[in-house]
Scaffold this motif. Structure first.
Motif, PDB file in Angstrom:
ATOM      1  N   MET A 198       1.282 -19.217  10.679  1.00 23.54           N
ATOM      2  CA  MET A 198       0.517 -18.018  10.367  1.00 23.54           C
ATOM      3  C   MET A 198      -0.664 -18.386   9.469  1.00 23.54           C
ATOM      4  N   THR A 199      -1.838 -17.925   9.827  1.00 23.32           N
ATOM      5  CA  THR A 199      -3.012 -18.220   9.011  1.00 23.32           C
ATOM      6  C   THR A 199      -3.048 -17.299   7.795  1.00 23.32           C
ATOM      7  N   SER A 200      -3.783 -17.706   6.789  1.00 21.75           N
ATOM      8  CA  SER A 200      -3.921 -16.871   5.587  1.00 21.75           C
ATOM      9  C   SER A 200      -4.583 -15.545   5.933  1.00 21.75           C
ATOM     10  N   GLN A 201      -5.467 -15.556   6.937  1.00 21.31           N
ATOM     11  CA  GLN A 201      -6.121 -14.314   7.346  1.00 21.31           C
ATOM     12  C   GLN A 201      -5.117 -13.344   7.961  1.00 21.31           C
ATOM     13  N   GLU A 202      -4.205 -13.859   8.807  1.00 23.42           N
ATOM     14  CA  GLU A 202      -3.192 -12.999   9.422  1.00 23.42           C
ATOM     15  C   GLU A 202      -2.263 -12.410   8.359  1.00 23.42           C
ATOM     16  N   ILE A 203      -1.888 -13.224   7.381  1.00 24.58           N
ATOM     17  CA  ILE A 203      -1.013 -12.735   6.311  1.00 24.58           C
ATOM     18  C   ILE A 203      -1.739 -11.683   5.477  1.00 24.58           C
ATOM     19  N   SER A 204      -3.006 -11.913   5.199  1.00 22.47           N
ATOM     20  CA  SER A 204      -3.788 -10.947   4.410  1.00 22.47           C
ATOM     21  C   SER A 204      -3.935  -9.627   5.156  1.00 22.47           C
ATOM     22  N   GLN A 205      -4.162  -9.704   6.467  1.00 21.28           N
ATOM     23  CA  GLN A 205      -4.303  -8.482   7.260  1.00 21.28           C
ATOM     24  C   GLN A 205      -3.013  -7.672   7.252  1.00 21.28           C
ATOM     25  N   ARG A 206      -1.864  -8.344   7.375  1.00 21.03           N
ATOM     26  CA  ARG A 206      -0.590  -7.623   7.344  1.00 21.03           C
ATOM     27  C   ARG A 206      -0.340  -7.050   5.946  1.00 21.03           C
ATOM     28  N   THR A 207      -0.703  -7.791   4.906  1.00 22.09           N
ATOM     29  CA  THR A 207      -0.537  -7.297   3.536  1.00 22.09           C
ATOM     30  C   THR A 207      -1.350  -6.025   3.320  1.00 22.09           C
ATOM     31  N   GLU A 208      -2.591  -6.029   3.794  1.00 19.04           N
ATOM     32  CA  GLU A 208      -3.442  -4.844   3.663  1.00 19.04           C
ATOM     33  C   GLU A 208      -2.866  -3.666   4.446  1.00 19.04           C
ATOM     34  N   ALA A 209      -2.323  -3.954   5.632  1.00 17.68           N
ATOM     35  CA  ALA A 209      -1.730  -2.884   6.438  1.00 17.68           C
ATOM     36  C   ALA A 209      -0.533  -2.264   5.723  1.00 17.68           C
ATOM     37  N   LEU A 210       0.284  -3.100   5.068  1.00 13.68           N
ATOM     38  CA  LEU A 210       1.434  -2.585   4.327  1.00 13.68           C
ATOM     39  C   LEU A 210       0.990  -1.737   3.138  1.00 13.68           C
ATOM     40  N   GLN A 211      -0.067  -2.160   2.484  1.00 22.52           N
ATOM     41  CA  GLN A 211      -0.570  -1.391   1.345  1.00 22.52           C
ATOM     42  C   GLN A 211      -1.047  -0.010   1.782  1.00 22.52           C
ATOM     43  N   LYS A 212      -1.634   0.063   2.974  1.00 23.95           N
ATOM     44  CA  LYS A 212      -2.096   1.353   3.485  1.00 23.95           C
ATOM     45  C   LYS A 212      -0.925   2.265   3.856  1.00 23.95           C
ATOM     46  N   ILE A 318       8.032   2.216   1.453  1.00 26.00           N
ATOM     47  CA  ILE A 318       7.180   1.038   1.341  1.00 26.00           C
ATOM     48  C   ILE A 318       6.494   1.024  -0.023  1.00 26.00           C
ATOM     49  N   GLY A 319       6.660  -0.076  -0.718  1.00 27.89           N
ATOM     50  CA  GLY A 319       6.039  -0.228  -2.027  1.00 27.89           C
ATOM     51  C   GLY A 319       6.917   0.190  -3.188  1.00 27.89           C
ATOM     52  N   HIS A 320       8.084   0.794  -2.906  1.00 27.04           N
ATOM     53  CA  HIS A 320       8.931   1.307  -3.991  1.00 27.04           C
ATOM     54  C   HIS A 320      10.402   1.021  -3.697  1.00 27.04           C
ATOM     55  N   GLN A 321      10.958  -0.001  -4.320  1.00 25.30           N
ATOM     56  CA  GLN A 321      12.396  -0.258  -4.234  1.00 25.30           C
ATOM     57  C   GLN A 321      12.845  -1.040  -5.466  1.00 25.30           C
ATOM     58  N   PRO A 322      12.968  -0.357  -6.605  1.00 24.82           N
ATOM     59  CA  PRO A 322      13.437  -1.059  -7.796  1.00 24.82           C
ATOM     60  C   PRO A 322      14.902  -1.459  -7.644  1.00 24.82           C
ATOM     61  N   GLY A 323      15.240  -2.597  -8.196  1.00 22.62           N
ATOM     62  CA  GLY A 323      16.621  -3.058  -8.114  1.00 22.62           C
ATOM     63  C   GLY A 323      16.879  -4.165  -9.118  1.00 22.62           C
ATOM     64  N   THR A 324      18.130  -4.602  -9.164  1.00 21.64           N
ATOM     65  CA  THR A 324      18.552  -5.637 -10.108  1.00 21.64           C
ATOM     66  C   THR A 324      18.898  -6.909  -9.355  1.00 21.64           C
ATOM     67  N   LEU A 325      18.249  -7.994  -9.732  1.00 15.16           N
ATOM     68  CA  LEU A 325      18.501  -9.301  -9.129  1.00 15.16           C
ATOM     69  C   LEU A 325      19.347 -10.117 -10.096  1.00 15.16           C
ATOM     70  N   MET A 326      20.462 -10.641  -9.601  1.00 17.68           N
ATOM     71  CA  MET A 326      21.403 -11.358 -10.457  1.00 17.68           C
ATOM     72  C   MET A 326      21.558 -12.805 -10.014  1.00 17.68           C
ATOM     73  N   ASN A 327      21.658 -13.677 -11.006  1.00 19.90           N
ATOM     74  CA  ASN A 327      21.992 -15.079 -10.782  1.00 19.90           C
ATOM     75  C   ASN A 327      23.459 -15.241 -11.161  1.00 19.90           C
ATOM     76  N   VAL A 328      24.296 -15.659 -10.209  1.00 22.20           N
ATOM     77  CA  VAL A 328      25.751 -15.610 -10.372  1.00 22.20           C
ATOM     78  C   VAL A 328      26.359 -16.985 -10.115  1.00 22.20           C
TER      79      VAL A 328
END
Length: 470
Positions: A198-212, A318-328
């Motif tokens: 995946m090119t950086s451009q393709e990743i950036s385009q998907r990131t922008e789409a998710l933000q929208k 999308i954009g909102h999922q707070p949670g707790t990450l644990m190292n066990v």
């Protein structure tokens, strides 16, 4: 009792084969599943050598498995000159029964047989394509896959052959399926070529789409795709889909059924599609996902090209999922045999005493990991980072209030006793995706499209002589 016969775990097999794109979200999902299944029973069997041959012998005192077909050598179909027999079909049915723990009656087999035939035809075509491309799946690769199956099921080394024989399943049936899965990932790698990066451009385009799309829903979804060859005559496929749904609702593990029968490329990941946005799903699947409670099994969903069985494992905005990450860290003391709570064996009583001693002597995560190593590390000391909210309610209650650096009380299951310790906790917005996670999603979409197109091409070029549908 069931065996987990998936060879790929949670990481997409193609990604593993490429060795260039990480799949952290899928790996975390597998670790969450392992913790969620803390009470699951493992299976063991007697040791025996494993080779690439059929094994039909039955242990003394075991009743031979009944034949599911009247004439095992009957030719069902000939695919580009290669025969498919009733024995091949019935062996795959028995393998399904073994992996799900469900009884395989003649009635169930008769309902599943047409789709098993179709799946085996697809595998024959894929095998021929693998050979045409001179792709070699080595015995070492197959042995490593079988070794992984044994380890996930708590079986001694080389014990799988005898277990399959006890259930009337030829070892060759499993080996053939493993060989196709491994070889097909290499075929897809060749087809993708440089497009797997995946090119950086393709990743950036998907990131922008998710933000929208921020604020819109997305789903952690798994699927089983049943293709329909002729949309005008889909009764057989619909009947099979309904049969699979019945077995899933009886308790058959979704990931194992998907790995066995789904014709989507996500089958290599136990059917898991990960977190998916609505515009990446068929409208019919979206309509069902919106209404489904988490963990439910859908009714048959008619989509272009076939039917989908879906299960939604999570919903978020999308954009909102707070949670707790644990190292066990964990230590695990296995039982020599399954626990009968009313009549524990001396070894099981001693295991409990050992667990209590370890809990008293472990004051840090390093202490608990060292204790687990002395026990043989039957389960990994570090199960990886875990999201608290994705564990089962009982485990959430145990770990959610556990102070850092303190061991849990001994957690007793049928196969042993576990001790857990939380090393650290951090709050994270899990809806924020890393570039590598976005690259994984883009790759998965590209692989799925490539696989379906190649399957269609193989069928179009094939000469298939159907002799019998049963």
């Amino acid at each position: 009792m069931r065996l987990s016969l998936s060879i790929t775990g949670s990481a997409l097999a193609l990604v593993v084969a490429l060795g260039s794109v990480s799949c952290p979200s899928a790996a975390r999902a597998q670790r969450h599943h392992h913790m969620h299944e803390q009470q699951t029973t493992d299976t063991s069997g007697a040791a025996g050598d494993i080779d690439d041959t059929a094994s039909h012998s039955k242990p003394a005192g075991k009743k031979a498995a009944p034949k599911l077909g009247e004439t095992q050598d009957t030719i069902i179909a000939v695919i580009n000159g290669i025969p498919l027999t009733r024995r091949d079909v019935d062996n795959r049915g028995r393998l399904f029964a073994l992996s799900t723990g469900l009884p395989m009656s003649e009635d169930l087999m008769s309902r599943m047989r047409p789709q098993i035939i179709r799946q085996l035809i697809d595998e024959r075509l894929r095998t021929q394509e693998i050979l045409n491309r001179h792709i070699n799946v080595s015995p070492e690769q197959i042995a490593a896959a079988i070794d992984g199956i044994e380890k996930r099921n708590g079986m001694p080394e080389h014990a799988l052959r005898d277990r399959l024989a006890q259930d009337g399943v030829s070892l060759t049936t499993l080996i053939d399926q493993i060989r196709v899965q491994i070889g097909w990932t290499q075929v897809l790698r060749q087809e993708l070529g440089s497009r797997y990066r995946m090119t950086s451009q393709e990743i950036s385009q998907r990131t922008e789409a998710l933000q929208k799309q921020e604020g819109r829903p997305e789903y952690f979804i798994s699927e089983i795709f049943v293709p329909v060859e002729d949309a005008r005559h889909s009764d057989t496929e619909l009947k099979f889909t309904e049969t699979i749904i019945q077995e899933l609702r009886k308790g058959a593990p979704f990931s194992i059924v998907a790995a066995q029968f789904s014709q989507a490329q996500s089958a290599l990941d136990g059917g898991s599609m990960g977190w998916v946005q609505e515009d990446s799903l068929d409208p019919e699947v979206v309509a069902m996902a919106r209404k489904m409670p988490e963990g439910a099994i859908s009714n048959p969903i008619k989509v272009a090209g076939g039917y989908v069985i879906a299960t939604v494992l999570g919903k978020r905005v999308i954009g909102h999922q707070p949670g707790t990450l644990m190292n066990v860290r964990q230590a695990f003391i296995p039982f020599a045999e399954h626990l009968n709570p009313q009549n524990p064996t001396p070894q099981q009583r001693q295991a409990l005493q050992t667990a209590v001693q370890i809990a008293q002597q472990s004051h840090s995560c390093d202490d608990l990991a060292a204790a687990n190593k002395k026990l043989g590390e039957v389960r990994p000391s570090n199960p990886g980072e875990l999201q608290l909210e994705r564990l089962n309610p009982q485990m959430q209650q145990v770990l959610g209030t556990l102070p850092l650096g303190k061991t849990t009380r001994p957690l007793v299951s049928e196969d042993g006793i576990a001790l857990l310790m939380v090393c650290s906790k951090t709050t994270k917005n899990f809806a924020n995706r890393t570039p590598s996670e976005i690259a994984d999603q883009l790759l998965n979409e590209r692989v799925e499209q490539t696989a379906r197109q190649l399957d269609r091409d193989l069928h179009r070029r094939a000469v298939i002589d159907m002799r019998s549908k049963t």
